[in-house]
Design an enzyme around this catalytic site. Structure first.
Site, mmCIF file in Angstrom:
data_model
loop_
_atom_site.group_PDB
_atom_site.id
_atom_site.type_symbol
_atom_site.label_atom_id
_atom_site.label_comp_id
_atom_site.label_asym_id
_atom_site.label_seq_id
_atom_site.Cartn_x
_atom_site.Cartn_y
_atom_site.Cartn_z
ATOM 1 N N HIS A 37 0.829 -1.203 0.000
ATOM 2 C CA HIS A 37 0.000 0.000 0.000
ATOM 3 C C HIS A 37 0.865 1.256 0.000
ATOM 4 C CE1 HIS A 37 -2.890 -2.886 2.033
ATOM 5 N NE2 HIS A 37 -3.609 -2.429 1.018
ATOM 6 N N LYS A 149 -1.427 -6.855 -7.844
ATOM 7 C CA LYS A 149 -1.764 -8.123 -7.179
ATOM 8 C C LYS A 149 -3.238 -8.456 -7.359
ATOM 9 C CE LYS A 149 -2.462 -8.773 -2.764
ATOM 10 N NZ LYS A 149 -3.659 -9.676 -2.726
ATOM 11 N N GLN A 153 -9.460 -7.256 -10.219
ATOM 12 C CA GLN A 153 -10.074 -6.026 -9.730
ATOM 13 C C GLN A 153 -9.646 -4.839 -10.573
ATOM 14 O OE1 GLN A 153 -10.579 -4.847 -5.383
ATOM 15 N NE2 GLN A 153 -8.795 -3.628 -5.931
ATOM 16 N N ILE A 176 4.183 -5.829 -4.759
ATOM 17 C CA ILE A 176 5.319 -5.775 -3.839
ATOM 18 C C ILE A 176 5.363 -7.089 -3.060
ATOM 19 C CG2 ILE A 176 6.432 -4.513 -1.960
ATOM 20 C CD1 ILE A 176 6.224 -2.964 -4.583
#
Length: 280
Positions: A37, A149, A153, A176
Site C-alpha cells: 500500500h 496483485k 479487480q 510488492i
C-alpha cells in the site's frame, strides 16, 4: 495529515485544494496496510500534490460473512504508516456514512463475472464497482492508484472508468513481495507461523509455471504440473490456477506475445484465501 470521517468534511478540504490548482491522487484501501500500500502512496506523491488514502472495509464486496468479520482492522497503525509516508489526507468513513441506505444498483462486468474471482465470489465485483464509484465521485481524483496483485479487480475498475467516463488516469503499480516471494497482502497477518512458512510456495509455483510456458511447454501440461505441486502440500486447498489473456482474463490454450499473458492463482491456506499473479 488530515483525517476525515465524513464525505462533507473531505469535500470541503478537497474543494479548497482544487481552488489552489492542486492535483489529487487517490489510493483506495481496506486498511491493514503494508509496504505494498505504501508503494501506492509513494507513487501518488510523485505524480500529484494531494494524496488521499481511503481506509474502508467495504461490506458489499464480501460474499462470506466470516471473512468480513475476520478481516484485519488496524486503523491506528494504518494512520501512523500513512503519516510517515507523507500522505495528505485519510478518508475513514463508517459503513453508515458510505451507505446511508442499502444500495440496490447492480453492476455486471460481463465475462469478468464468470471467471476466477468472479466465479468464486459471486457478487464480489458488484460490491467493488459500487464502492470505488462512490470513492471516485467523492474524491474526484486526477489519478487513482491500484496494485497489480488484484489483477482482476484492476480490470473491473478499468472497465468501470472507461464505461462511465470517469475523467481521471488509472495507474497500476507492481506487486510488492516479501523477500521470500510472498505477495504482500493484508490477509497475510491471519496466517499462523506454519502457514506463513508454506505461503511462499504460491509464488514458487507461479514462477515455475511462467518459466515452463516461456520455454514452450503446453498450457495444459503446465497447469497440470502446478495443480500437482499444490496437491503435494496438504495445507493448501487450490481454488483456481489459470493461464489467461491479460486483456480479457479469459483462459487460453496457447500463450500470446510477450506481455499479453498472465497466470492467476487463488488458494486457501488454512482458513485464509490468498491470491497472486504474474504477467509475462
Amino acid at each position: 495529515m488530515e483525517v476525515f470521517t465524513s464525505v462533507k468534511s473531505l469535500r470541503q478540504y478537497l474543494d479548497h485544494q482544487l481552488l489552489q490548482q492542486k492535483t489529487i491522487g487517490l489510493v483506495p484501501t481496506m486498511g491493514a496496510l503494508h509496504n505494498g500500500h505504501i508503494s501506492l502512496i509513494e507513487a501518488a506523491k510523485k505524480d500529484t500534490d494531494i494524496v488521499v488514502c481511503s481506509v474502508f472495509v467495504n461490506p458489499t464486496q464480501f460474499n462470506n460473512p466470516e471473512d468480513l468479520a475476520k478481516y484485519p482492522r488496524t486503523f491506528e497503525a494504518d494512520r501512523i504508516m500513512l503519516e510517515n509516508a507523507g500522505c495528505s489526507a485519510v478518508f475513514a468513513p463508517s459503513v453508515e456514512e458510505m451507505y446511508p441506505e442499502q444500495p440496490v444498483l447492480k453492476m455486471n462486468f460481463g465475462a469478468l463475472e464468470t471467471v476466477m474471482e468472479g466465479a468464486s465470489r459471486p457478487g464480489h465485483f458488484n460490491g467493488v464497482g459500487i464502492v470505488v464509484s462512490k470513492l471516485f465521485n467523492i474524491v474526484r481524483p486526477h489519478r487513482a492508484y491500484f496494485g497489480q496483485k488484484d489483477l482482476q479487480q484492476v480490470s473491473v475498475v478499468r472497465q468501470l472508468v472507461n464505461d462511465l467516463a470517469f475523467g481521471f488516469e488509472l495507474v497500476v503499480c507492481p506487486t510488492i513481495r516479501e523477500t521470500d516471494g510472498l505477495a504482500m497482502s493484508s490477509r497475510n497477518t491471519r496466517l499462523d507461523a506454519n502457514e506463513r512458512a508454506i505461503a511462499p510456495h504460491i509464488y514458487r509455483i507461479l514462477a515455475g509455471a511462467g518459466e515452463d510456458l516461456r520455454a514452450g511447454k503446453p498450457v495444459s501440461e503446465v497447469i497440470g504440473w502446478a495443480k500437482s505441486e499444490f496437491e503435494k502440500i496438504s495445507e493448501f486447498n487450490l481454488d483456481y490456477f489459470e493461464v489467461v489473456n491479460l486483456k480479457t482474463l479469459l483462459p487460453v490454450q496457447k500463450i500470446g506475445s510477450t506481455g499479453s499473458n498472465a497466470i492467476c492463482v487463488a488458494a486457501f491456506l488454512g482458513p485464509v484465501r490468498l491470491i497472486d499473479n504474474i504477467i509475462f
